[in-house]
Design a protein around this motif. Structure first.
Motif, PDB file in Angstrom:
ATOM      1  N   TYR A   9      33.552  24.294  36.182  1.00 19.93           N
ATOM      2  CA  TYR A   9      34.485  24.406  35.054  1.00 19.93           C
ATOM      3  C   TYR A   9      34.796  25.879  34.788  1.00 19.93           C
ATOM      4  O   TYR A   9      35.948  26.255  34.594  1.00 19.93           O
ATOM      5  N   TYR A  38      38.439  27.584  34.888  1.00 26.49           N
ATOM      6  CA  TYR A  38      39.086  27.947  33.622  1.00 26.49           C
ATOM      7  C   TYR A  38      38.613  29.270  33.033  1.00 26.49           C
ATOM      8  O   TYR A  38      39.112  29.698  31.997  1.00 26.49           O
ATOM      9  N   ALA A  40      33.265  29.071  29.274  1.00 26.32           N
ATOM     10  CA  ALA A  40      32.194  28.096  29.087  1.00 26.32           C
ATOM     11  C   ALA A  40      32.614  27.181  27.942  1.00 26.32           C
ATOM     12  O   ALA A  40      32.861  27.655  26.844  1.00 26.32           O
ATOM     13  N   PRO A  41      32.757  25.885  28.200  1.00 20.23           N
ATOM     14  CA  PRO A  41      33.356  25.010  27.190  1.00 20.23           C
ATOM     15  C   PRO A  41      32.433  24.724  26.005  1.00 20.23           C
ATOM     16  O   PRO A  41      31.214  24.688  26.156  1.00 20.23           O
ATOM     17  N   ALA A  42      33.035  24.514  24.837  1.00 18.65           N
ATOM     18  CA  ALA A  42      32.298  24.069  23.653  1.00 18.65           C
ATOM     19  C   ALA A  42      31.761  22.660  23.922  1.00 18.65           C
ATOM     20  O   ALA A  42      32.262  21.953  24.799  1.00 18.65           O
ATOM     21  N   ARG A  52      31.921  19.683  22.554  1.00 14.73           N
ATOM     22  CA  ARG A  52      32.736  18.466  22.598  1.00 14.73           C
ATOM     23  C   ARG A  52      33.741  18.486  23.746  1.00 14.73           C
ATOM     24  O   ARG A  52      34.150  17.447  24.248  1.00 14.73           O
ATOM     25  N   VAL A  53      34.101  19.693  24.155  1.00 19.95           N
ATOM     26  CA  VAL A  53      34.983  19.816  25.318  1.00 19.95           C
ATOM     27  C   VAL A  53      34.210  19.441  26.583  1.00 19.95           C
ATOM     28  O   VAL A  53      34.711  18.740  27.458  1.00 19.95           O
ATOM     29  N   LYS A  81      33.794  15.631  26.746  1.00 24.89           N
ATOM     30  CA  LYS A  81      35.026  14.995  27.187  1.00 24.89           C
ATOM     31  C   LYS A  81      35.241  15.191  28.694  1.00 24.89           C
ATOM     32  O   LYS A  81      35.557  14.253  29.429  1.00 24.89           O
ATOM     33  N   GLY A 115      32.834  13.210  30.836  1.00 23.61           N
ATOM     34  CA  GLY A 115      33.258  11.809  30.863  1.00 23.61           C
ATOM     35  C   GLY A 115      34.357  11.573  31.888  1.00 23.61           C
ATOM     36  O   GLY A 115      34.347  10.588  32.629  1.00 23.61           O
ATOM     37  N   LYS A 116      35.272  12.519  31.940  1.00 29.83           N
ATOM     38  CA  LYS A 116      36.398  12.401  32.861  1.00 29.83           C
ATOM     39  C   LYS A 116      35.920  12.520  34.306  1.00 29.83           C
ATOM     40  O   LYS A 116      36.380  11.803  35.182  1.00 29.83           O
ATOM     41  N   LYS A 143      32.161   7.646  32.027  1.00 27.67           N
ATOM     42  CA  LYS A 143      32.048   7.541  30.567  1.00 27.67           C
ATOM     43  C   LYS A 143      30.604   7.441  30.089  1.00 27.67           C
ATOM     44  O   LYS A 143      30.268   7.910  29.005  1.00 27.67           O
ATOM     45  N   GLY A 170      33.656  28.627  21.175  1.00 29.97           N
ATOM     46  CA  GLY A 170      33.978  27.532  20.267  1.00 29.97           C
ATOM     47  C   GLY A 170      32.745  26.817  19.769  1.00 29.97           C
ATOM     48  O   GLY A 170      32.835  25.758  19.160  1.00 29.97           O
ATOM     49  N   LEU A 212      40.365  28.939  20.293  1.00 31.05           N
ATOM     50  CA  LEU A 212      39.343  28.038  20.834  1.00 31.05           C
ATOM     51  C   LEU A 212      38.205  27.816  19.837  1.00 31.05           C
ATOM     52  O   LEU A 212      37.700  26.696  19.693  1.00 31.05           O
ATOM     53  N   VAL A 213      37.796  28.872  19.141  1.00 26.28           N
ATOM     54  CA  VAL A 213      36.745  28.716  18.133  1.00 26.28           C
ATOM     55  C   VAL A 213      37.275  27.870  16.970  1.00 26.28           C
ATOM     56  O   VAL A 213      36.615  26.941  16.503  1.00 26.28           O
ATOM     57  N   PRO A 220      43.813  31.373  33.310  1.00 23.75           N
ATOM     58  CA  PRO A 220      43.419  29.967  33.537  1.00 23.75           C
ATOM     59  C   PRO A 220      42.889  29.286  32.267  1.00 23.75           C
ATOM     60  O   PRO A 220      42.904  28.070  32.171  1.00 23.75           O
ATOM     61  N   THR A 221      42.414  30.098  31.325  1.00 26.74           N
ATOM     62  CA  THR A 221      41.813  29.529  30.124  1.00 26.74           C
ATOM     63  C   THR A 221      42.847  28.814  29.248  1.00 26.74           C
ATOM     64  O   THR A 221      42.517  27.871  28.525  1.00 26.74           O
ATOM     65  N   ASP A 246      42.006  20.374  26.512  1.00 24.59           N
ATOM     66  CA  ASP A 246      40.625  19.897  26.367  1.00 24.59           C
ATOM     67  C   ASP A 246      40.096  20.187  24.965  1.00 24.59           C
ATOM     68  O   ASP A 246      39.233  19.480  24.464  1.00 24.59           O
ATOM     69  N   TYR A 247      40.598  21.251  24.351  1.00 16.21           N
ATOM     70  CA  TYR A 247      40.172  21.624  22.998  1.00 16.21           C
ATOM     71  C   TYR A 247      40.994  20.879  21.932  1.00 16.21           C
ATOM     72  O   TYR A 247      41.037  21.304  20.785  1.00 16.21           O
ATOM     73  N   MET A 298      40.974  10.659  25.541  1.00 13.21           N
ATOM     74  CA  MET A 298      39.979   9.864  26.263  1.00 13.21           C
ATOM     75  C   MET A 298      39.910   8.430  25.761  1.00 13.21           C
ATOM     76  O   MET A 298      39.627   7.512  26.524  1.00 13.21           O
TER      77      MET A 298
END
Lengths: 102, 112, 136
Positions: free
Chosen positions: B56, B60, B63-65, B67-68, B71, B74-75, B79, B110, C30-31, C67-68, C74-75, C105
């Protein structure tokens, strides 16, 4: 005496390029870098001004800054050349004075 | 002064919260040592998430939060894995924060 | 979490890399996404340059954060707007910009690209509807 003018600000946000082109005299060189590279792209509102200036002065653009912002040399106004960092140094060395339009 | 962790005889700098200072230095052994410090034994299920996070980040640059992450897992992984209960069972200190640390990524953007 | 959902706009007017504004804005967006508000992200003036495709910052030694933008979906951000006049003044079209996908989703509703190029009247209208505008 020859001058290398450098412009690192977007022409859409500041008047740095406009002033540069106003005061640059025939035979001078201009190097566009950082956000200044946007002035070198074709199809913009300011292209006519830049293209007209090319009759009297040479214009260069810094390749790394162009690529960082997502543009390739094909998008440049015809007559503008791409230089790398070493080319930037050469340009500075070839001219008597460097004037930075901050 | 940077803190260090030792993995296979090599020293790696981490920040004050334990995140790897230079993500390019990451080797899988780092995740193992960090997990041991947290009293965790890494299983294939943990590695699925750690590898997922590294992919990821590669795509991108972030580093995703949590809940991201939930999600996106899951994808990608189905699930039954894309829910916070499952992810917290693997990473009790928080799936995004802890798993990102193991994966050598910065603290998630986030997370508040 | 606040109980009343408010419309917040992030207004981006600066090119990336030359100044820190673009990256700071993206981080705040994002935050802020954790707070479940009705968020729109607007790009006008030089801000449209933030979304150009094929950015490659290897040679300038800066992090490539283009890219972000593709994670905005997603957010849970579904409203990304670009001012048409700003694009035109810079010789750009939507083809020059990244696409940002969005997917629910639960309902499996998918949108391939939430980036919407809009005219200035619509930009004004969206500003007028906002409870707060965060300007970068």
């Amino acid at each position: 005496m020859s001058i290398l003018h450098t412009v690192n600000k977007s022409p859409f946000e500041r008047n740095s390029l406009e002033s540069c082109l106003k005061f640059a005299t025939p035979g001078a060189s201009v190097l566009l870098f950082e956000d200044g590279i946007y002035a070198a792209l074709s199809g913009t509102r300011i292209e006519p001004q830049v293209a007209a200036a090319l009759d009297q002065i040479t214009i260069h653009v810094l390749g790394p800054d162009l690529r960082a912002r997502g543009f390739s040399p094909e998008r440049l106004i015809a007559g503008i050349s791409v230089v790398d960092y070493a080319g930037f140094v050469d340009l500075a060395a070839e001219h008597d004075v460097v004037q930075a339009w901050l | 002064m940077a803190d260090m962790i030792e993995v296979d005889g090599k020293q790696y700098a981490v920040d004050e919260e334990g995140y790897l200072a230079n993500l390019n230095e990451w080797v899988p052994g780092i995740a193992g040592v960090m997990a041991k410090q947290d009293n965790l034994e890494l299983t294939d299920e943990h590695w699925d998430i750690i590898n997922f996070l590294r992919e990821y980040y590669e795509e991108y640059q972030i580093a995703p939060a949590v809940r991201v992450l939930t999600k996106a897992v899951g994808k990608k992984l189905g699930k039954e894995k894309g829910n916070s209960k499952y992810l917290y069972s693997l990473f009790p200190y928080g799936p995004a924060k802890q798993a990102c640390r193991f994966a050598g990524l910065p603290k998630p953007t986030g997370c508040v | 979490m606040s109980e009343v959902v408010k419309k917040f706009m992030y207004l981006n007017r600066k090119a990336p890399y030359g100044t820190i504004y673009a990256w700071e804005s993206l981080e705040v967006v994002l935050v802020g996404a954790a707070f479940d508000q009705d968020v729109s992200v607007m790009f006008v003036d030089d801000g449209v340059y933030q979304l150009t495709k094929a950015q490659d910052t290897k040679e300038i030694g800066m992090k490539n954060f283009s890219p972000t933008y593709r994670t905005l979906g997603d957010y849970e951000i579904k409203k990304v707007y670009v001012d048409r006049d700003s694009l035109a003044a810079r010789g750009l079209t939507q083809d020059d910009l990244v696409a940002i996908a969005w997917e629910d989703m639960e309902t499996e509703e998918e949108v391939d690209n939430i980036v919407e190029v809009i005219d200035s009247a619509r930009v004004s209208a969206l500003m007028n509807e906002s409870a707060a505008i965060f300007s970068f």
